[in-house]
Design an enzyme around this catalytic site. Sequence first.
Site, PDB file in Angstrom:
ATOM      1  N   ASP A  52       0.844  -1.205   0.000  1.00 53.22           N
ATOM      2  CA  ASP A  52       0.000   0.000   0.000  1.00 53.22           C
ATOM      3  C   ASP A  52       0.877   1.251   0.000  1.00 53.22           C
ATOM      4  O   ASP A  52       0.361   2.377  -0.045  1.00 53.22           O
ATOM      5  CB  ASP A  52      -1.002  -0.013   1.165  1.00 53.22           C
ATOM      6  CG  ASP A  52      -0.347  -0.102   2.521  1.00 53.22           C
ATOM      7  OD1 ASP A  52       0.893  -0.201   2.585  1.00 53.22           O
ATOM      8  OD2 ASP A  52      -1.077  -0.062   3.535  1.00 53.22           O
ATOM      9  N   SER A  53       2.226   1.059   0.003  1.00 57.54           N
ATOM     10  CA  SER A  53       3.135   2.182  -0.247  1.00 57.54           C
ATOM     11  C   SER A  53       2.890   2.759  -1.638  1.00 57.54           C
ATOM     12  O   SER A  53       3.384   3.847  -1.952  1.00 57.54           O
ATOM     13  CB  SER A  53       4.594   1.739  -0.100  1.00 57.54           C
ATOM     14  OG  SER A  53       4.837   0.574  -0.872  1.00 57.54           O
ATOM     15  N   ASP A  91      -1.070  -6.018  -0.110  1.00 58.14           N
ATOM     16  CA  ASP A  91      -1.536  -5.396   1.137  1.00 58.14           C
ATOM     17  C   ASP A  91      -3.043  -5.192   1.122  1.00 58.14           C
ATOM     18  O   ASP A  91      -3.594  -4.649   0.150  1.00 58.14           O
ATOM     19  CB  ASP A  91      -0.902  -4.005   1.300  1.00 58.14           C
ATOM     20  CG  ASP A  91       0.378  -4.047   2.111  1.00 58.14           C
ATOM     21  OD1 ASP A  91       0.498  -4.897   3.006  1.00 58.14           O
ATOM     22  OD2 ASP A  91       1.253  -3.208   1.839  1.00 58.14           O
ATOM     23  N   GLU A 123      -1.615  -5.591   8.558  1.00 59.22           N
ATOM     24  CA  GLU A 123      -0.795  -4.994   9.619  1.00 59.22           C
ATOM     25  C   GLU A 123      -1.452  -5.208  10.978  1.00 59.22           C
ATOM     26  O   GLU A 123      -2.647  -4.932  11.136  1.00 59.22           O
ATOM     27  CB  GLU A 123      -0.622  -3.489   9.377  1.00 59.22           C
ATOM     28  CG  GLU A 123       0.162  -3.177   8.118  1.00 59.22           C
ATOM     29  CD  GLU A 123       0.392  -1.677   7.914  1.00 59.22           C
ATOM     30  OE1 GLU A 123       0.035  -0.876   8.802  1.00 59.22           O
ATOM     31  OE2 GLU A 123       0.928  -1.319   6.848  1.00 59.22           O
ATOM     32  N   GLU A 190       9.073  -4.281  10.590  1.00 58.41           N
ATOM     33  CA  GLU A 190       9.549  -2.993  10.062  1.00 58.41           C
ATOM     34  C   GLU A 190      10.099  -2.111  11.170  1.00 58.41           C
ATOM     35  O   GLU A 190       9.441  -1.884  12.193  1.00 58.41           O
ATOM     36  CB  GLU A 190       8.373  -2.288   9.346  1.00 58.41           C
ATOM     37  CG  GLU A 190       8.768  -0.932   8.764  1.00 58.41           C
ATOM     38  CD  GLU A 190       7.773  -0.406   7.742  1.00 58.41           C
ATOM     39  OE1 GLU A 190       6.813  -1.107   7.366  1.00 58.41           O
ATOM     40  OE2 GLU A 190       7.975   0.757   7.304  1.00 58.41           O
TER      41      GLU A 190
HETATM   42  O1  KIV Z   1       3.600  -1.121   1.636  1.00 55.84           O
HETATM   43  C1  KIV Z   1       4.791  -1.509   1.620  1.00 55.84           C
HETATM   44  O2  KIV Z   1       5.561  -1.267   0.705  1.00 55.84           O
HETATM   45  C2  KIV Z   1       5.236  -2.318   2.757  1.00 55.84           C
HETATM   46  C3  KIV Z   1       6.708  -2.563   2.872  1.00 55.84           C
HETATM   47  C4  KIV Z   1       7.416  -1.337   3.303  1.00 55.84           C
HETATM   48  C5  KIV Z   1       7.001  -3.718   3.742  1.00 55.84           C
HETATM   49  O3  KIV Z   1       4.462  -2.722   3.560  1.00 55.84           O
END
Ligand code: KIV
Length: 272
Positions: A52-53, A91, A123, A190
Amino acid sequence: MSTAKKEYKRITTKTLVDMKSKGEKISMLTAYDYTMAKIVDNAGIDVVLVGDSASNVMAGHETTLPITLNEMIYHASSVVRAITRSLVVVDLPFGTYQSDPKEALRSAIRIMKESGAHAIKMEGGKEIKESIKRTLNAGIPVMGHLGLTPQSIYKFGTYTVRAKEDAEAERLKKDALLLEKTGCFAIVLEKVPAKLAEEVAKSLHIPIIGIGAGGGVDGQVLVTHDMLGMTHEFNPRFLRRYLDMFEGMTGAFHKYIDDVKNGDFPNEKEQY
Ligand code: KIV
């Protein structure tokens, strides 16, 4: 010469557990689109995370909170179309699994059905146990995520290292064990102290994949755009840049502008 292990024709959740038991480290990177996913998969990366980044990297939001389930499905299905070998984990975005296990399952099913991904990531620890259970019961593999969980950034107030104090470290260890017992196939850890991360990795059978969690864990994940040096302004200590694509791309764009302005592009061979 890359050490990518091409002997695994396809990476599954079981492959990752086998890798841990053999002491083989797991490589994981993000991808949000077809072209990047094709390069990452072809290079031999074990796990491709549709993180979700994407909310930050693709859409320019300040946090991961705004991205929607439909947007994640769009990114995930673009990635899945490119993949021949890597395991694709997606995610579950903020607000699609925290309120109740039924909603979590509905969201996970939509991702699996509409994108063709292989697993989902959520998460949290104890507080989302029932959502994880329900999702696993439907046959959907779940990766956990503990430590700095960016969907809770407004609770933390900062992106600094988590679990430096004993109480939070103890909670994290309990949560990690609970995620393993509940059935998660791996956990992302993380931004936590390296010693704590190593202790967690040693105490569990499932792989711990770290980001800012030191070298004593079972694998590493980075955001691809960060490790390629495309995101210039993001400089955490844990980030190793393997290219400076910001400079490289800017140079290419300058050259293109000059060539167009000077009438040097296209030349004789570049036209019909
Ligand atoms: O959303 C993401 O890219 C992540 C990574 C930083 C592990 O959760």
